[in-house]
Motif scaffolding. Structure first.
Motif, mmCIF file in Angstrom:
data_model
loop_
_atom_site.group_PDB
_atom_site.id
_atom_site.type_symbol
_atom_site.label_atom_id
_atom_site.label_comp_id
_atom_site.label_asym_id
_atom_site.label_seq_id
_atom_site.Cartn_x
_atom_site.Cartn_y
_atom_site.Cartn_z
ATOM 1 N N UNK A 1 0.809 -1.135 0.008
ATOM 2 C CA UNK A 1 0.031 -0.078 -0.008
ATOM 3 C C UNK A 1 0.716 1.277 -0.281
ATOM 4 N N UNK A 2 2.126 1.127 0.244
ATOM 5 C CA UNK A 2 2.844 2.345 0.321
ATOM 6 C C UNK A 2 4.397 1.944 0.502
ATOM 7 N N UNK A 3 5.355 2.492 -0.442
ATOM 8 C CA UNK A 3 6.780 2.393 -0.374
ATOM 9 C C UNK A 3 7.706 3.713 0.072
ATOM 10 N N UNK A 4 8.533 3.844 0.880
ATOM 11 C CA UNK A 4 9.339 4.923 1.007
ATOM 12 C C UNK A 4 10.696 4.427 1.716
ATOM 13 N N UNK A 5 11.625 4.825 1.181
ATOM 14 C CA UNK A 5 12.849 4.979 1.606
ATOM 15 C C UNK A 5 13.423 3.370 1.750
ATOM 16 N N UNK A 6 12.993 2.760 1.006
ATOM 17 C CA UNK A 6 13.488 1.188 1.035
ATOM 18 C C UNK A 6 12.351 0.356 1.708
ATOM 19 N N UNK A 7 11.375 0.848 2.227
ATOM 20 C CA UNK A 7 10.550 0.178 3.316
ATOM 21 C C UNK A 7 9.126 -0.091 2.695
ATOM 22 N N UNK A 8 8.727 -1.310 2.729
ATOM 23 C CA UNK A 8 7.244 -1.701 2.035
ATOM 24 C C UNK A 8 6.462 -1.745 2.965
ATOM 25 N N UNK A 9 5.345 -1.018 2.863
ATOM 26 C CA UNK A 9 4.013 -1.273 3.695
ATOM 27 C C UNK A 9 3.119 -2.199 3.164
ATOM 28 N N UNK A 10 2.601 -3.326 3.764
ATOM 29 C CA UNK A 10 1.721 -4.324 3.078
ATOM 30 C C UNK A 10 0.822 -4.514 4.204
ATOM 31 N N UNK B 1 -11.761 -8.481 1.590
ATOM 32 C CA UNK B 1 -11.433 -9.301 0.437
ATOM 33 C C UNK B 1 -11.445 -8.188 -0.433
ATOM 34 N N UNK B 2 -11.324 -6.836 -0.445
ATOM 35 C CA UNK B 2 -11.197 -5.822 -1.399
ATOM 36 C C UNK B 2 -9.901 -5.313 -1.458
ATOM 37 N N UNK B 3 -9.524 -4.780 -2.625
ATOM 38 C CA UNK B 3 -8.075 -4.013 -2.732
ATOM 39 C C UNK B 3 -8.005 -2.897 -2.028
ATOM 40 N N UNK B 4 -6.973 -2.901 -1.111
ATOM 41 C CA UNK B 4 -6.889 -1.456 -0.386
ATOM 42 C C UNK B 4 -6.260 -0.381 -1.215
ATOM 43 N N UNK B 5 -6.699 0.733 -0.837
ATOM 44 C CA UNK B 5 -6.104 1.867 -1.341
ATOM 45 C C UNK B 5 -4.557 1.991 -1.203
ATOM 46 N N UNK B 6 -3.965 2.826 -2.319
ATOM 47 C CA UNK B 6 -2.452 3.032 -2.009
ATOM 48 C C UNK B 6 -2.409 4.418 -1.183
ATOM 49 N N UNK B 7 -1.523 4.416 -0.308
ATOM 50 C CA UNK B 7 -1.260 5.527 0.596
ATOM 51 C C UNK B 7 0.274 6.340 0.251
ATOM 52 N N UNK B 8 0.051 7.753 0.288
ATOM 53 C CA UNK B 8 1.116 8.401 0.074
ATOM 54 C C UNK B 8 2.217 8.205 0.726
ATOM 55 N N UNK B 9 3.469 7.974 0.372
ATOM 56 C CA UNK B 9 4.832 7.849 1.169
ATOM 57 C C UNK B 9 5.102 8.868 1.929
ATOM 58 N N UNK B 10 6.038 8.569 2.909
ATOM 59 C CA UNK B 10 6.508 9.532 3.829
ATOM 60 C C UNK B 10 7.575 10.519 2.803
ATOM 61 N N UNK B 11 7.431 11.784 2.742
ATOM 62 C CA UNK B 11 8.478 12.538 2.217
ATOM 63 C C UNK B 11 9.300 13.449 2.981
#
Length: 86
Positions: A4-13, A76-86
């Protein structure tokens, strides 16, 4: 497991139909930690201190969106993407 998000090499799932409490998975290199969305406490796993600080900062900013995604995954629905940390 949707990312759902990716920042600084970190994956959020999140997993579909995952166990309580509401949580997300954060992966960084060979590390993985589960974070309770309600309390922002680590439920399981380990993470380097700096990476964990970034994850918790991001989660604090997006807690409501994380709960919405948790509810979507529970249905069982697709989660929304969340903005990464900037």
């Amino acid at each position: 497991m949707p990312t759902i998000s990716t920042f600084y090499g970190i994956l959020i799932q999140m997993f579909w139909n995952d166990h309580a409490p509401p949580h997300f998975h954060a992966l960084y290199a060979e590390h993985e930690v589960l974070i309770d969305i309600r309390t922002l406490e680590s439920v399981e796993g380990e993470m380097p201190r700096r990476a964990l600080a970034l994850i918790l900062e991001w989660a604090q900013e997006h807690r409501a969106e994380l709960m919405e995604d948790w509810e979507l995954c529970a249905r069982n629905q697709q989660p929304n993407k969340i903005h990464p940390l900037v």
